[in-house]
Design an enzyme around this catalytic site. Sequence first.
Site, PDB file in Angstrom:
ATOM      1  N   GLY A  17       0.772  -1.265   0.016  1.00  0.00           N
ATOM      2  CA  GLY A  17       0.002   0.019   0.064  1.00  0.00           C
ATOM      3  C   GLY A  17       0.704   1.343  -0.076  1.00  0.00           C
ATOM      4  CE1 TYR A  55      19.512  -3.549   8.332  1.00  0.00           C
ATOM      5  CE2 TYR A  55      19.940  -1.440   7.594  1.00  0.00           C
ATOM      6  CZ  TYR A  55      19.173  -2.319   8.056  1.00  0.00           C
ATOM      7  OH  TYR A  55      17.819  -1.813   8.451  1.00  0.00           O
TER       8      TYR A  55
HETATM    9  C1  LIG Z   1      17.369   5.047   5.193  1.00  0.00           C
HETATM   10  C2  LIG Z   1      17.990   3.870   4.383  1.00  0.00           C
HETATM   11  C3  LIG Z   1      16.976   2.774   4.692  1.00  0.00           C
HETATM   12  C4  LIG Z   1      17.639   1.505   5.412  1.00  0.00           C
HETATM   13  C5  LIG Z   1      16.847   0.347   5.409  1.00  0.00           C
HETATM   14  C6  LIG Z   1      15.320   0.480   5.683  1.00  0.00           C
HETATM   15  C7  LIG Z   1      14.806  -0.632   6.212  1.00  0.00           C
HETATM   16  C8  LIG Z   1      13.344  -0.576   6.486  1.00  0.00           C
HETATM   17  O1  LIG Z   1      12.892  -1.603   7.114  1.00  0.00           O
HETATM   18  S1  LIG Z   1      12.383   0.821   6.321  1.00  0.00           S
HETATM   19  C9  LIG Z   1      10.714   0.365   6.609  1.00  0.00           C
HETATM   20  C10 LIG Z   1      10.285   1.327   7.241  1.00  0.00           C
HETATM   21  N1  LIG Z   1       8.731   1.162   7.656  1.00  0.00           N
HETATM   22  C11 LIG Z   1       8.006   0.699   9.038  1.00  0.00           C
HETATM   23  O2  LIG Z   1       8.796   0.369   9.666  1.00  0.00           O
HETATM   24  C12 LIG Z   1       6.685   0.777   8.762  1.00  0.00           C
HETATM   25  C13 LIG Z   1       6.049  -0.243  10.027  1.00  0.00           C
HETATM   26  N2  LIG Z   1       6.571  -0.025  11.072  1.00  0.00           N
HETATM   27  C14 LIG Z   1       5.964   0.487  12.269  1.00  0.00           C
HETATM   28  O3  LIG Z   1       4.618   0.092  12.241  1.00  0.00           O
HETATM   29  C15 LIG Z   1       6.393   0.559  13.534  1.00  0.00           C
HETATM   30  O4  LIG Z   1       7.466   1.552  13.396  1.00  0.00           O
HETATM   31  C16 LIG Z   1       6.771  -0.750  14.340  1.00  0.00           C
HETATM   32  C17 LIG Z   1       7.860  -1.388  13.835  1.00  0.00           C
HETATM   33  C18 LIG Z   1       7.452   0.005  15.942  1.00  0.00           C
HETATM   34  C19 LIG Z   1       5.926  -1.697  14.703  1.00  0.00           C
HETATM   35  O5  LIG Z   1       4.608  -0.974  15.196  1.00  0.00           O
HETATM   36  P1  LIG Z   1       3.554  -1.388  16.403  1.00  0.00           P
HETATM   37  O6  LIG Z   1       3.823  -2.803  16.402  1.00  0.00           O
HETATM   38  O7  LIG Z   1       2.649  -0.668  16.748  1.00  0.00           O
HETATM   39  O8  LIG Z   1       4.737  -1.134  17.670  1.00  0.00           O
HETATM   40  P2  LIG Z   1       4.550  -0.303  19.000  1.00  0.00           P
HETATM   41  O9  LIG Z   1       4.334   1.241  18.528  1.00  0.00           O
HETATM   42  O10 LIG Z   1       3.339  -0.898  19.705  1.00  0.00           O
HETATM   43  O11 LIG Z   1       5.927  -0.436  19.701  1.00  0.00           O
HETATM   44  C20 LIG Z   1       6.193  -1.788  20.165  1.00  0.00           C
HETATM   45  C21 LIG Z   1       7.642  -1.388  21.127  1.00  0.00           C
HETATM   46  O12 LIG Z   1       8.588  -0.979  20.147  1.00  0.00           O
HETATM   47  C22 LIG Z   1       9.124   0.237  20.768  1.00  0.00           C
HETATM   48  N3  LIG Z   1       9.676   1.231  19.924  1.00  0.00           N
HETATM   49  C23 LIG Z   1       8.794   1.567  18.831  1.00  0.00           C
HETATM   50  N4  LIG Z   1       9.570   2.572  18.170  1.00  0.00           N
HETATM   51  C24 LIG Z   1      10.718   2.836  18.821  1.00  0.00           C
HETATM   52  C25 LIG Z   1      11.879   3.607  18.736  1.00  0.00           C
HETATM   53  N5  LIG Z   1      11.842   4.562  17.685  1.00  0.00           N
HETATM   54  N6  LIG Z   1      12.760   3.251  19.403  1.00  0.00           N
HETATM   55  C26 LIG Z   1      12.800   2.700  20.452  1.00  0.00           C
HETATM   56  N7  LIG Z   1      11.681   1.759  20.697  1.00  0.00           N
HETATM   57  C27 LIG Z   1      10.673   1.684  19.904  1.00  0.00           C
HETATM   58  C28 LIG Z   1       7.856   0.620  21.464  1.00  0.00           C
HETATM   59  O13 LIG Z   1       8.251   1.653  22.512  1.00  0.00           O
HETATM   60  C29 LIG Z   1       7.324  -0.566  22.296  1.00  0.00           C
HETATM   61  O14 LIG Z   1       8.029  -1.060  23.119  1.00  0.00           O
HETATM   62  P3  LIG Z   1       7.453  -0.699  24.842  1.00  0.00           P
HETATM   63  O15 LIG Z   1       7.820   0.746  24.732  1.00  0.00           O
HETATM   64  O16 LIG Z   1       8.573  -1.669  25.600  1.00  0.00           O
HETATM   65  O17 LIG Z   1       6.082  -1.226  24.910  1.00  0.00           O
HETATM   66  N1  NDP Z   2      13.375   2.735   1.763  1.00  0.00           N
HETATM   67  C1  NDP Z   2      14.498   2.363   1.989  1.00  0.00           C
HETATM   68  O1  NDP Z   2      15.447   3.058   1.776  1.00  0.00           O
HETATM   69  C2  NDP Z   2      14.713   0.890   2.019  1.00  0.00           C
HETATM   70  C3  NDP Z   2      13.755   0.044   2.277  1.00  0.00           C
HETATM   71  N2  NDP Z   2      14.018  -1.519   2.433  1.00  0.00           N
HETATM   72  C4  NDP Z   2      13.105  -2.186   2.565  1.00  0.00           C
HETATM   73  O2  NDP Z   2      11.999  -2.059   1.500  1.00  0.00           O
HETATM   74  C5  NDP Z   2      10.837  -2.332   1.864  1.00  0.00           C
HETATM   75  C6  NDP Z   2       9.766  -1.343   1.959  1.00  0.00           C
HETATM   76  O3  NDP Z   2      10.419  -0.373   2.647  1.00  0.00           O
HETATM   77  P1  NDP Z   2       9.644   1.218   2.442  1.00  0.00           P
HETATM   78  O4  NDP Z   2       8.780   1.177   1.186  1.00  0.00           O
HETATM   79  O5  NDP Z   2      10.724   2.129   2.718  1.00  0.00           O
HETATM   80  O6  NDP Z   2       8.844   1.307   3.912  1.00  0.00           O
HETATM   81  P2  NDP Z   2       7.201   1.601   4.201  1.00  0.00           P
HETATM   82  O7  NDP Z   2       7.020   1.761   5.488  1.00  0.00           O
HETATM   83  O8  NDP Z   2       6.500   2.379   3.186  1.00  0.00           O
HETATM   84  O9  NDP Z   2       6.627   0.104   4.033  1.00  0.00           O
HETATM   85  C7  NDP Z   2       6.270  -0.980   4.554  1.00  0.00           C
HETATM   86  C8  NDP Z   2       5.109  -1.612   4.387  1.00  0.00           C
HETATM   87  O10 NDP Z   2       5.038  -2.778   5.282  1.00  0.00           O
HETATM   88  C9  NDP Z   2       3.829  -2.821   5.838  1.00  0.00           C
HETATM   89  N3  NDP Z   2       3.650  -3.565   6.967  1.00  0.00           N
HETATM   90  C10 NDP Z   2       4.396  -3.309   8.215  1.00  0.00           C
HETATM   91  N4  NDP Z   2       4.030  -4.145   9.147  1.00  0.00           N
HETATM   92  C11 NDP Z   2       2.946  -5.038   8.528  1.00  0.00           C
HETATM   93  C12 NDP Z   2       2.372  -6.427   9.062  1.00  0.00           C
HETATM   94  N5  NDP Z   2       2.733  -6.792  10.438  1.00  0.00           N
HETATM   95  N6  NDP Z   2       1.556  -6.939   8.214  1.00  0.00           N
HETATM   96  C13 NDP Z   2       1.483  -6.457   7.073  1.00  0.00           C
HETATM   97  N7  NDP Z   2       1.948  -5.234   6.498  1.00  0.00           N
HETATM   98  C14 NDP Z   2       2.842  -4.726   7.150  1.00  0.00           C
HETATM   99  C15 NDP Z   2       3.181  -1.346   6.050  1.00  0.00           C
HETATM  100  O11 NDP Z   2       1.746  -1.092   5.959  1.00  0.00           O
HETATM  101  P3  NDP Z   2       0.799  -1.044   7.324  1.00  0.00           P
HETATM  102  O12 NDP Z   2       1.780  -0.290   8.192  1.00  0.00           O
HETATM  103  O13 NDP Z   2      -0.436  -0.727   6.914  1.00  0.00           O
HETATM  104  O14 NDP Z   2       0.699  -2.377   7.836  1.00  0.00           O
HETATM  105  C16 NDP Z   2       3.970  -0.674   4.871  1.00  0.00           C
HETATM  106  O15 NDP Z   2       3.013  -0.456   3.658  1.00  0.00           O
HETATM  107  C17 NDP Z   2      10.948  -3.086   3.419  1.00  0.00           C
HETATM  108  O16 NDP Z   2      11.237  -4.207   3.446  1.00  0.00           O
HETATM  109  C18 NDP Z   2      12.414  -2.281   3.892  1.00  0.00           C
HETATM  110  O17 NDP Z   2      13.029  -3.141   4.830  1.00  0.00           O
HETATM  111  C19 NDP Z   2      15.413  -2.010   2.286  1.00  0.00           C
HETATM  112  C20 NDP Z   2      16.350  -1.000   2.481  1.00  0.00           C
HETATM  113  C21 NDP Z   2      16.245   0.370   2.205  1.00  0.00           C
END
Ligand SMILES: CCCCC/C=C/C(=O)SCCNC(=O)CCNC(=O)[C@H](O)C(C)(C)COP(=O)(O)OP(=O)(O)OC[C@H]1O[C@@H](n2cnc3c(N)ncnc32)[C@H](O)[C@@H]1OP(=O)(O)O
Ligand code: NDP
Length: 280
Positions: free
Chosen positions: A18, A149
């Site tokens: 999405g 990484y």
């Molecule tokens: C720039 C170059 C890119 C490099 C590579 C990138 C890789 C990627 O993966 S990018 C993708 C990024 N997108 C997302 O992360 C989208 C989905 N993310 C989320 O939904 C949240 O960020 C999540 C991962 C924290 C999960 O959400 P949820 O399950 O709702 O978690 P809670 O908010 O209930 O938190 C659970 C637990 O985690 C602690 N926490 C959350 N954020 C942080 C933080 N920034 N720092 C430290 N701890 C964090 C939060 O406090 C909860 O713990 P407790 O307080 O002990 O309950």
């Molecule tokens: N952007 C970057 O520079 C980089 C990204 N990546 C990888 O690329 C991919 C996409 O990242 P990016 O587009 O940047 O980030 P986004 O945050 O846009 O994408 C993450 C997606 O994952 C979905 N998601 C998260 N948790 C769940 C769950 N429990 N069930 C189903 N869906 C979930 C989110 O939707 P929703 O919250 O609605 O569930 C969201 O659409 C990831 O695998 C990331 O690790 C890797 C390296 C670099």
Amino acid sequence: MYKDDLLAGKKVLVTGGGTGLGRSMAEHFRRLGAAVVICGRRQDVLAQTCEEVNARDDAPEMTWKGCDIRDAQAVHDMVEAIWSDGPLDVLVNNAAGNFISRSHELSSRAVDAVLGIVLHGTSYVTLACGKRWLAGEHAGNVLSIVTSYAWTGSAYVLPSAMAKAGVLAMTRSLAVEWGPHGIRLNAIAPGPFPTKGAWERLVPRPELAERFEQKNPLRRAGRHEELTNLACYLISDQSGYVNGEVVTIDGGEWLQGAGQFNFLSEMTDGDWEAIKPKKK
Ligand SMILES: CCCCC/C=C/C(=O)SCCNC(=O)CCNC(=O)[C@H](O)C(C)(C)COP(=O)(O)OP(=O)(O)OC[C@H]1O[C@@H](n2cnc3c(N)ncnc32)[C@H](O)[C@@H]1OP(=O)(O)O
Ligand SMILES: NC(=O)C1=CN([C@@H]2O[C@H](COP(=O)(O)OP(=O)(O)OC[C@H]3O[C@@H](n4cnc5c(N)ncnc54)[C@H](OP(=O)(O)O)[C@@H]3O)[C@@H](O)[C@H]2O)C=CC1
């Protein structure tokens, strides 16, 4: 870059499709003829993405399923529903969670939050699809989005580094185990590609985004179409002999940090002139 029908007839599931890179891939697959299903937790986001994309042209309709991939039962139900009108051909494991934190400050729930999505969720979806491909003797293709990484590790994103390394291990393990059944698994390891989801959580100050560009040999971040082109190739039949591979797409970023003398790009022209051997 590709023929318009490269992916015609293929049914593709993009987890986390999405938003961000998942959405960009889903849109590109659809333009090349695939019937794409996207899933995620936020149903309003999924519905809006499908509405916007489907309104554009008459390519196959993109559909969505609300599913939290951390929930194995929800994954089972989603995969059953997808199979109900014919088997899936391609799974793209894109959904992820990540944030930066000093590792000694991570709570156990914070570790679980990332591992639950990236490691457990990805394996639930992959196994649910794989079981059905094996039982139905249907060819399958899994593409997982990891990170550069995944094999070097990285400070300040410990749970993500651990989980992505696990997804890479899954890719290589199943490529061998399921290869004889016509199921291929590959991965893409992206460097920085600007998305709202990643930048909000991983780039706390705007000037740090510039650092990603400055430290990259190509002096820029990635463009979404550069990654989606690679993904289209890897999920198409054109890459039929590529299995168990991970393709890095990062402008050379990780190598920049690896070579012992790479820091010498800081030397000036004068520094280089000064060390040239003097003609006698
Ligand atoms: C720039 C170059 C890119 C490099 C590579 C990138 C890789 C990627 O993966 S990018 C993708 C990024 N997108 C997302 O992360 C989208 C989905 N993310 C989320 O939904 C949240 O960020 C999540 C991962 C924290 C999960 O959400 P949820 O399950 O709702 O978690 P809670 O908010 O209930 O938190 C659970 C637990 O985690 C602690 N926490 C959350 N954020 C942080 C933080 N920034 N720092 C430290 N701890 C964090 C939060 O406090 C909860 O713990 P407790 O307080 O002990 O309950
Ligand atoms: N952007 C970057 O520079 C980089 C990204 N990546 C990888 O690329 C991919 C996409 O990242 P990016 O587009 O940047 O980030 P986004 O945050 O846009 O994408 C993450 C997606 O994952 C979905 N998601 C998260 N948790 C769940 C769950 N429990 N069930 C189903 N869906 C979930 C989110 O939707 P929703 O919250 O609605 O569930 C969201 O659409 C990831 O695998 C990331 O690790 C890797 C390296 C670099």
